[in-house]
Design a protein around this motif. Structure first.
Motif, PDB file in Angstrom:
ATOM      1  N   UNK A 182       2.593  10.817  -1.205  1.00  0.00           N
ATOM      2  CA  UNK A 182       2.335  10.458   0.186  1.00  0.00           C
ATOM      3  C   UNK A 182       1.181   9.476   0.338  1.00  0.00           C
ATOM      4  N   UNK A 183       0.732   8.910  -0.765  1.00  0.00           N
ATOM      5  CA  UNK A 183      -0.374   7.950  -0.733  1.00  0.00           C
ATOM      6  C   UNK A 183       0.140   6.545  -1.028  1.00  0.00           C
ATOM      7  N   UNK A 184      -0.409   5.571  -0.322  1.00  0.00           N
ATOM      8  CA  UNK A 184      -0.082   4.156  -0.546  1.00  0.00           C
ATOM      9  C   UNK A 184      -1.383   3.378  -0.600  1.00  0.00           C
ATOM     10  N   UNK A 185      -1.491   2.485  -1.570  1.00  0.00           N
ATOM     11  CA  UNK A 185      -2.646   1.604  -1.645  1.00  0.00           C
ATOM     12  C   UNK A 185      -2.156   0.173  -1.834  1.00  0.00           C
ATOM     13  N   UNK A 186      -2.795  -0.761  -1.120  1.00  0.00           N
ATOM     14  CA  UNK A 186      -2.411  -2.170  -1.175  1.00  0.00           C
ATOM     15  C   UNK A 186      -3.652  -3.015  -1.436  1.00  0.00           C
ATOM     16  N   UNK A 187      -3.488  -4.014  -2.264  1.00  0.00           N
ATOM     17  CA  UNK A 187      -4.539  -4.986  -2.517  1.00  0.00           C
ATOM     18  C   UNK A 187      -4.058  -6.371  -2.137  1.00  0.00           C
ATOM     19  N   UNK A 188      -4.844  -7.093  -1.341  1.00  0.00           N
ATOM     20  CA  UNK A 188      -4.407  -8.372  -0.781  1.00  0.00           C
ATOM     21  C   UNK A 188      -5.460  -9.448  -1.022  1.00  0.00           C
ATOM     22  N   UNK A 189      -4.978 -10.664  -1.303  1.00  0.00           N
ATOM     23  CA  UNK A 189      -5.850 -11.832  -1.433  1.00  0.00           C
ATOM     24  C   UNK A 189      -5.311 -12.943  -0.546  1.00  0.00           C
ATOM     25  N   UNK A 190      -6.197 -13.675   0.121  1.00  0.00           N
ATOM     26  CA  UNK A 190      -5.782 -14.798   0.959  1.00  0.00           C
ATOM     27  C   UNK A 190      -6.785 -15.931   0.834  1.00  0.00           C
ATOM     28  N   UNK A 191      -6.293 -17.161   0.892  1.00  0.00           N
ATOM     29  CA  UNK A 191      -7.147 -18.347   0.816  1.00  0.00           C
ATOM     30  C   UNK A 191      -6.577 -19.421   1.730  1.00  0.00           C
ATOM     31  N   UNK A 192      -7.456 -20.047   2.529  1.00  0.00           N
ATOM     32  CA  UNK A 192      -7.032 -21.132   3.401  1.00  0.00           C
ATOM     33  C   UNK A 192      -8.219 -22.007   3.739  1.00  0.00           C
ATOM     34  N   UNK A 209     -13.368 -24.250   3.094  1.00  0.00           N
ATOM     35  CA  UNK A 209     -12.438 -23.429   2.315  1.00  0.00           C
ATOM     36  C   UNK A 209     -12.884 -21.974   2.365  1.00  0.00           C
ATOM     37  N   UNK A 210     -11.914 -21.064   2.602  1.00  0.00           N
ATOM     38  CA  UNK A 210     -12.230 -19.654   2.773  1.00  0.00           C
ATOM     39  C   UNK A 210     -11.357 -18.790   1.860  1.00  0.00           C
ATOM     40  N   UNK A 211     -11.925 -17.736   1.319  1.00  0.00           N
ATOM     41  CA  UNK A 211     -11.200 -16.751   0.522  1.00  0.00           C
ATOM     42  C   UNK A 211     -11.498 -15.364   1.079  1.00  0.00           C
ATOM     43  N   UNK A 212     -10.549 -14.455   0.932  1.00  0.00           N
ATOM     44  CA  UNK A 212     -10.798 -13.072   1.330  1.00  0.00           C
ATOM     45  C   UNK A 212     -10.023 -12.120   0.439  1.00  0.00           C
ATOM     46  N   UNK A 213     -10.574 -10.919   0.325  1.00  0.00           N
ATOM     47  CA  UNK A 213      -9.951  -9.850  -0.445  1.00  0.00           C
ATOM     48  C   UNK A 213      -9.907  -8.608   0.438  1.00  0.00           C
ATOM     49  N   UNK A 214      -8.830  -7.844   0.328  1.00  0.00           N
ATOM     50  CA  UNK A 214      -8.722  -6.635   1.126  1.00  0.00           C
ATOM     51  C   UNK A 214      -8.093  -5.497   0.345  1.00  0.00           C
ATOM     52  N   UNK A 215      -8.587  -4.284   0.582  1.00  0.00           N
ATOM     53  CA  UNK A 215      -8.004  -3.066   0.030  1.00  0.00           C
ATOM     54  C   UNK A 215      -7.654  -2.155   1.197  1.00  0.00           C
ATOM     55  N   UNK A 216      -6.461  -1.608   1.158  1.00  0.00           N
ATOM     56  CA  UNK A 216      -5.925  -0.832   2.273  1.00  0.00           C
ATOM     57  C   UNK A 216      -5.291   0.436   1.705  1.00  0.00           C
ATOM     58  N   UNK A 217      -5.749   1.613   2.138  1.00  0.00           N
ATOM     59  CA  UNK A 217      -5.229   2.879   1.618  1.00  0.00           C
ATOM     60  C   UNK A 217      -4.837   3.798   2.763  1.00  0.00           C
ATOM     61  N   UNK A 218      -3.786   4.581   2.552  1.00  0.00           N
ATOM     62  CA  UNK A 218      -3.354   5.565   3.537  1.00  0.00           C
ATOM     63  C   UNK A 218      -2.792   6.792   2.834  1.00  0.00           C
ATOM     64  N   UNK A 219      -2.884   7.931   3.538  1.00  0.00           N
ATOM     65  CA  UNK A 219      -2.367   9.186   2.979  1.00  0.00           C
ATOM     66  C   UNK A 219      -1.859  10.049   4.126  1.00  0.00           C
ATOM     67  N   UNK A 220      -0.668  10.631   3.945  1.00  0.00           N
ATOM     68  CA  UNK A 220      -0.040  11.434   4.984  1.00  0.00           C
ATOM     69  C   UNK A 220       0.019  12.899   4.546  1.00  0.00           C
ATOM     70  N   UNK A 221      -0.396  13.794   5.458  1.00  0.00           N
ATOM     71  CA  UNK A 221      -0.341  15.240   5.223  1.00  0.00           C
ATOM     72  C   UNK A 221       0.774  15.801   6.105  1.00  0.00           C
ATOM     73  N   UNK A 222       1.972  16.062   5.548  1.00  0.00           N
ATOM     74  CA  UNK A 222       3.135  16.406   6.373  1.00  0.00           C
ATOM     75  C   UNK A 222       2.973  17.663   7.205  1.00  0.00           C
ATOM     76  N   UNK A 223       2.412  18.732   6.634  1.00  0.00           N
ATOM     77  CA  UNK A 223       2.344  19.990   7.370  1.00  0.00           C
ATOM     78  C   UNK A 223       1.387  19.942   8.562  1.00  0.00           C
ATOM     79  N   UNK A 224       0.505  18.944   8.599  1.00  0.00           N
ATOM     80  CA  UNK A 224      -0.411  18.750   9.729  1.00  0.00           C
ATOM     81  C   UNK A 224      -0.020  17.556  10.603  1.00  0.00           C
ATOM     82  N   UNK A 225       1.028  16.828  10.198  1.00  0.00           N
ATOM     83  CA  UNK A 225       1.371  15.577  10.886  1.00  0.00           C
ATOM     84  C   UNK A 225       0.144  14.682  11.007  1.00  0.00           C
ATOM     85  N   UNK A 226      -0.629  14.616   9.942  1.00  0.00           N
ATOM     86  CA  UNK A 226      -1.911  13.908   9.957  1.00  0.00           C
ATOM     87  C   UNK A 226      -1.893  12.754   8.960  1.00  0.00           C
ATOM     88  N   UNK A 227      -2.398  11.632   9.393  1.00  0.00           N
ATOM     89  CA  UNK A 227      -2.538  10.475   8.522  1.00  0.00           C
ATOM     90  C   UNK A 227      -3.985  10.057   8.380  1.00  0.00           C
TER      91      UNK A 227
END
Length: 263
Positions: free
Chosen positions: A147-157, A186-204
């Motif tokens: 129930x966990x998801x993690x994403x890593x993102x890079x952007x440059x413009x 010129x710009x660069x950015x880095x991002x980390x995004x994490x989420x976790x769902x607890x089904x029995x509590x309907x909680x994220x």
């Protein structure tokens, strides 16, 4: 107060090709960060294709793209109309400052396995077709574990007149004595995004961290947010959430309280 009306359309041209469009009508006091400025705007106008029958999860998209729909997704803190209203909890501010918004470009989206995916896009730093240039890039890798998801993102413009950045950047003194951001920066950015769902509590649970760097003036800032969201608390499909976040900021410059800093 602010208001937005959104009209979306999908039309399958063939079993492997579809056309899509999204129109936004927003009020003058627009607080929806995933919509462009006031008035009527074409948020998306694209063609998507999955050309290889033996690789149905490899998809290509070309046109005016809402990059926030593809990058830095989060189940509990993304949609400004139905989740948290503050843009800090929508798309990572560091990524928003480097072009993750509505832009002309091309994207490839590949679901490698049921638990991993990869995305990459080339796009124009400027929203204007008169300043169109494929001079920006974004990439992301995402993994799911239970129930966990993690994403890593890079952007440059390049800034291209958006004048986005950490709030203290407008006091940073440049080599020529001026301050602030220029379109050519010129710009660069880095991002980390994490989420976790607890089904029995309907909680994220969710958390984000982002780092933005203006490579031209050699200065950057950080952003972070975290929170909790509950579903079906009183009635079906309702939400109750609590979150804390900080927009892009440079602690050293803020604490110094200076209008400019040396190169």
């Amino acid at each position: 107060s602010s208001a937005r009306a959104r009209l979306s359309a999908l039309y399958p041209l063939t079993p492997q090709v579809q056309f899509g469009a999204t129109l936004d009508l927003t009020s003058e006091a627009n607080s929806f960060a995933d919509s462009r400025g006031q008035g009527l705007n074409v948020n998306e106008l694209y063609v998507a294709a999955a050309p290889f029958t033996d690789l149905p999860n490899l998809r290509f998209v070309v046109g005016q793209l809402d990059l926030t729909s593809y990058f830095d997704r989060n189940s509990f803190a993304k949609d400004g109309a139905s989740q948290f209203f503050n843009p800090v909890f929508q798309t990572n501010p560091a990524l928003s400052a480097t072009g993750i918004a509505s832009r002309p470009g091309a994207l490839v989206n590949w679901t490698l396995t049921d638990n991993s995916e990869a995305k990459a896009a080339v796009f124009s730093s400027s929203r204007s077709l008169g300043d169109f240039s494929l001079d920006a890039f974004a990439g992301e890798i995402g993994f799911r574990y239970g129930n966990a998801i993690i994403r890593g993102t890079y952007s440059s413009d390049r800034d291209a007149g958006s004048r986005d950045g950490f709030r203290e950047i407008f006091g940073v003194r440049r080599a020529d004595g001026s301050t602030g951001i220029r379109s050519s920066d010129r710009e660069d950015s880095y991002g980390v995004n994490a989420e976790y769902f607890v089904p029995n509590l309907n909680m994220g649970l969710f958390a984000r961290y982002g780092r933005y760097e203006n490579q031209t003036i050699k200065s950057g800032g950080d952003t972070y947010s975290f929170g909790v969201s509950f579903a079906d608390v009183i009635s079906q499909n309702d939400r109750l959430g609590l979150a804390y976040g900080r927009n892009l900021s440079n602690d050293l410059l803020r604490r110094a309280g200076k209008s400019d800093v040396p190169d």
